[in-house]
Design a protein around this motif. Structure first.
Motif, short mmCIF file in Angstrom:
data_model
loop_
_atom_site.label_atom_id
_atom_site.label_comp_id
_atom_site.label_asym_id
_atom_site.label_seq_id
_atom_site.Cartn_x
_atom_site.Cartn_y
_atom_site.Cartn_z
N GLY A 168 -0.96 13.09 9.79
CA GLY A 168 -2.24 13.03 8.84
C GLY A 168 -3.36 13.42 9.85
O GLY A 168 -3.48 13.13 11.08
N GLN B 49 0.89 -1.03 0.13
CA GLN B 49 0.01 -0.02 0.18
C GLN B 49 0.92 1.26 0.00
O GLN B 49 1.92 1.41 1.01
CB GLN B 49 -1.11 -0.01 1.23
CG GLN B 49 -1.94 1.27 1.27
CD GLN B 49 -2.45 1.45 2.41
OE1 GLN B 49 -1.96 1.13 3.45
NE2 GLN B 49 -3.64 2.07 2.64
N ARG C 169 0.72 5.45 -0.02
CA ARG C 169 0.15 6.48 0.12
C ARG C 169 1.06 7.85 0.43
O ARG C 169 1.92 7.97 1.00
CB ARG C 169 -0.72 6.53 1.56
CG ARG C 169 -1.75 5.46 1.51
CD ARG C 169 -2.97 5.76 0.41
NE ARG C 169 -3.97 4.78 0.45
CZ ARG C 169 -4.12 3.72 -0.28
NH1 ARG C 169 -3.22 3.69 -1.19
NH2 ARG C 169 -5.02 3.11 -0.24
N LEU D 114 -5.11 10.21 11.89
CA LEU D 114 -3.88 9.10 11.30
C LEU D 114 -4.40 7.64 11.95
O LEU D 114 -4.31 6.89 11.23
CB LEU D 114 -2.54 9.58 11.68
CG LEU D 114 -1.50 8.63 11.04
CD1 LEU D 114 -1.62 8.77 9.42
CD2 LEU D 114 -0.03 9.01 11.45
N ARG E 276 -6.71 6.22 12.59
CA ARG E 276 -8.04 5.63 12.01
C ARG E 276 -7.58 5.03 10.30
O ARG E 276 -8.52 4.28 9.67
CB ARG E 276 -9.08 6.28 11.72
CG ARG E 276 -9.74 6.55 13.24
CD ARG E 276 -11.10 7.17 13.25
NE ARG E 276 -10.91 8.50 12.61
CZ ARG E 276 -11.62 9.57 12.71
NH1 ARG E 276 -12.75 9.48 13.45
NH2 ARG E 276 -11.61 10.62 11.73
N SER E 277 -6.25 5.41 10.16
CA SER E 277 -6.16 5.10 8.67
C SER E 277 -5.60 3.65 8.43
O SER E 277 -4.92 2.99 9.22
CB SER E 277 -4.97 6.03 8.10
OG SER E 277 -3.73 6.00 8.69
N GLN E 278 -5.43 2.96 7.13
CA GLN E 278 -4.99 1.83 7.00
C GLN E 278 -3.45 1.77 7.05
O GLN E 278 -2.69 0.74 7.46
CB GLN E 278 -5.52 1.41 5.49
CG GLN E 278 -4.93 0.01 5.26
CD GLN E 278 -5.60 -1.02 6.41
OE1 GLN E 278 -6.82 -1.14 6.19
NE2 GLN E 278 -4.83 -1.97 6.74
N LYS E 279 -2.69 2.91 6.53
CA LYS E 279 -1.10 3.03 6.73
C LYS E 279 -0.74 2.66 8.05
O LYS E 279 0.12 2.16 8.37
CB LYS E 279 -0.73 4.14 5.94
CG LYS E 279 -1.18 5.55 6.50
CD LYS E 279 -0.50 6.67 5.61
CE LYS E 279 -1.37 7.97 6.21
NZ LYS E 279 -2.65 8.04 5.33
N TYR E 280 -1.51 3.26 9.00
CA TYR E 280 -1.37 3.44 10.36
C TYR E 280 -1.52 1.73 11.08
O TYR E 280 -0.49 1.37 11.57
CB TYR E 280 -2.16 4.18 11.17
CG TYR E 280 -1.97 4.44 12.73
CD1 TYR E 280 -1.12 5.44 13.17
CD2 TYR E 280 -2.41 3.65 13.60
CE1 TYR E 280 -0.94 5.72 14.46
CE2 TYR E 280 -1.94 3.88 14.97
CZ TYR E 280 -1.17 5.15 15.41
OH TYR E 280 -0.80 4.90 16.64
#
Length: 146
Positions: free
Chosen positions: A51, A33, A35, A54, A56-60
């Motif tokens: 961000g 992934q 971003r 942050l 709640r993000s998939q990257k986190y």
């Protein structure tokens, strides 16, 4: 003995001038992934990525579960650049991510949350930032590898 830095002065200057990077993480299915992210380089040569919301993000979540990540900061050198006029230039930072909540966001405090993904560099690859023979400069950063 003076402290050693992970980044050369040219790399540090380049990173300070760039507003945007791309973070590559590994998703739950094992796939990549990538971003766009905002970032800052800390005095200790770690990199904080921020961000809005942050955590709640998939990257986190990816960085938390699978902390091996890569961050790429690059652009096209201007036509009058003395090192690489009109060529691509940049820095790739491979390292281990750590997820943290700080007292305050390290950037954009009115928009970003206090959560960050902090990268501890293990390998740095840079290209066309300093006069060279046209090859990328790559090195391991041992002090963060422990």
């Amino acid at each position: 003995m003076p402290p050693t830095h992970a980044f050369t002065p040219a790399e540090r200057a380049y990173l300070a001038a760039q507003p945007l990077a791309r973070l590559a993480t590994t998703g739950p299915d094992g796939g990549p992934q990538v971003r766009p992210v905002g970032f800052v380089v800390n005095e200790d040569d770690t990199i904080d990525i921020g961000g809005p919301a942050l955590s709640r993000s998939q990257k986190y979540r990816n960085a938390q579960a699978r902390p091996e990540v890569s961050l790429v900061i690059d652009d096209m050198a201007p036509a009058d650049d003395p090192v690489a006029a009109g060529w691509g230039r940049g820095v790739e930072i491979r390292g281990r991510a750590e997820v943290l909540t700080l007292d305050a966001p390290p950037m954009a405090p009115d928009f970003f949350s206090a959560e960050v993904i902090r990268i501890h560099p293990r390998r740095i690859i840079s290209w066309h930032l300093e006069p060279d023979d046209g090859r990328a400069r790559a090195r391991n950063v041992d002090r963060f590898s422990r």
